[in-house]
Design an enzyme around this catalytic site. Structure first.
Site, short mmCIF file in Angstrom:
data_model
loop_
_atom_site.label_atom_id
_atom_site.label_comp_id
_atom_site.label_asym_id
_atom_site.label_seq_id
_atom_site.Cartn_x
_atom_site.Cartn_y
_atom_site.Cartn_z
N LEU A 51 2.64 42.49 48.42
CA LEU A 51 1.58 42.06 47.51
C LEU A 51 0.40 41.40 48.22
O LEU A 51 -0.59 41.08 47.58
CB LEU A 51 2.15 41.09 46.46
CG LEU A 51 3.27 41.66 45.58
CD1 LEU A 51 3.83 40.58 44.68
CD2 LEU A 51 2.78 42.85 44.78
N SER A 52 0.51 41.18 49.54
CA SER A 52 -0.61 40.54 50.25
C SER A 52 -0.86 41.26 51.57
O SER A 52 -0.04 42.06 52.02
CB SER A 52 -0.31 39.06 50.51
OG SER A 52 0.58 38.93 51.61
N GLY A 53 -1.96 40.93 52.19
CA GLY A 53 -2.33 41.56 53.46
C GLY A 53 -1.95 40.73 54.66
O GLY A 53 -2.49 40.95 55.76
N THR A 61 -1.16 46.14 52.15
CA THR A 61 -1.01 45.67 50.78
C THR A 61 -0.75 46.88 49.88
O THR A 61 -1.39 47.91 50.02
CB THR A 61 -2.30 44.96 50.32
OG1 THR A 61 -2.59 43.92 51.24
CG2 THR A 61 -2.16 44.39 48.92
#
Length: 193
Positions: A51-53, A61
């Protein structure tokens, strides 16, 4: 004309098989998701959505990653990528940058590859749930998240079936049109003699 018919027949089979396999795969993903109560698991690996980079560029992501579920949490070393409980409802996948043995057990210092600083809280060994082994599929995480939603699971089960039925209808219509053309050709040949 015969060559065109053979090509059409093979194309028809390929599209039918692809739609049928898509229906089976989607149904399997939705079913595995519902049965497991969360992320699907296959051969001891659990699929997780990113869900994040924080781990880019290696893990994008919206990707899904396969993590090896583990039972022994003290075996990791610097450079391993682990998935751990950051709190009760949040899992994080970051790289170990340091390991420390304390009187309470092993503690891991972690950092996202794309982050400037180490994570603020060290990870207790008992909070590690799995290890990332390098398998990732970009953008499939968006699909998995959608499949886990109530509307998404219904939609994804119905859509391939509707597409398969629609394609079957088109195939039947084309076959009937070819039979009608053949009938007209035969009638023209009979009246022409």
């Amino acid at each position: 004309m015969n060559k065109k018919r053979k090509i059409f027949k093979w194309a028809n089979r390929i599209v039918s098989y692809v739609l049928f396999i898509t229906l089976l795969v989607v149904a399997s993903v939705v079913l595995m998701t519902k049965v497991s109560g969360g992320e699907p698991e296959l051969f001891g690996y659990q699929l997780k959505t990113v869900l994040s980079g924080s781990m880019e560029p290696e893990i994008q992501t919206g990707s899904i990653i396969a993590i090896k579920m583990i039972s022994e949490t003290n075996e990791f070393k610097k450079g391993d990528v682990i998935t751990f409980k950051a709190d009760e409802n949040k899992l994080v996948t970051h790289r170990i940058v340091d390991t420390t043995s304390t009187k309470n057990g092993v503690v891991y210092t972690t950092k996202g590859d794309n982050n400037n600083a180490e994570d603020s809280s060290p990870v207790l060994a008992e909070n590690v749930v799995g290890e990332y082994k390098g398998f990732t599929v970009p953008f499939l995480g968006y699909f998995i998240n959608f499949a886990q939603s109530p509307n998404g699971s219904i939609f994804l089960l119905i859509l391939p079936g509707v597409l398969l039925l629609g394609y079957a209808g088109i195939s039947i219509w084309r076959t009937l049109a070819q039979l009608e053309d053949a009938k007209k050709t035969n009638q023209a040949n009979v009246s022409g003699h």
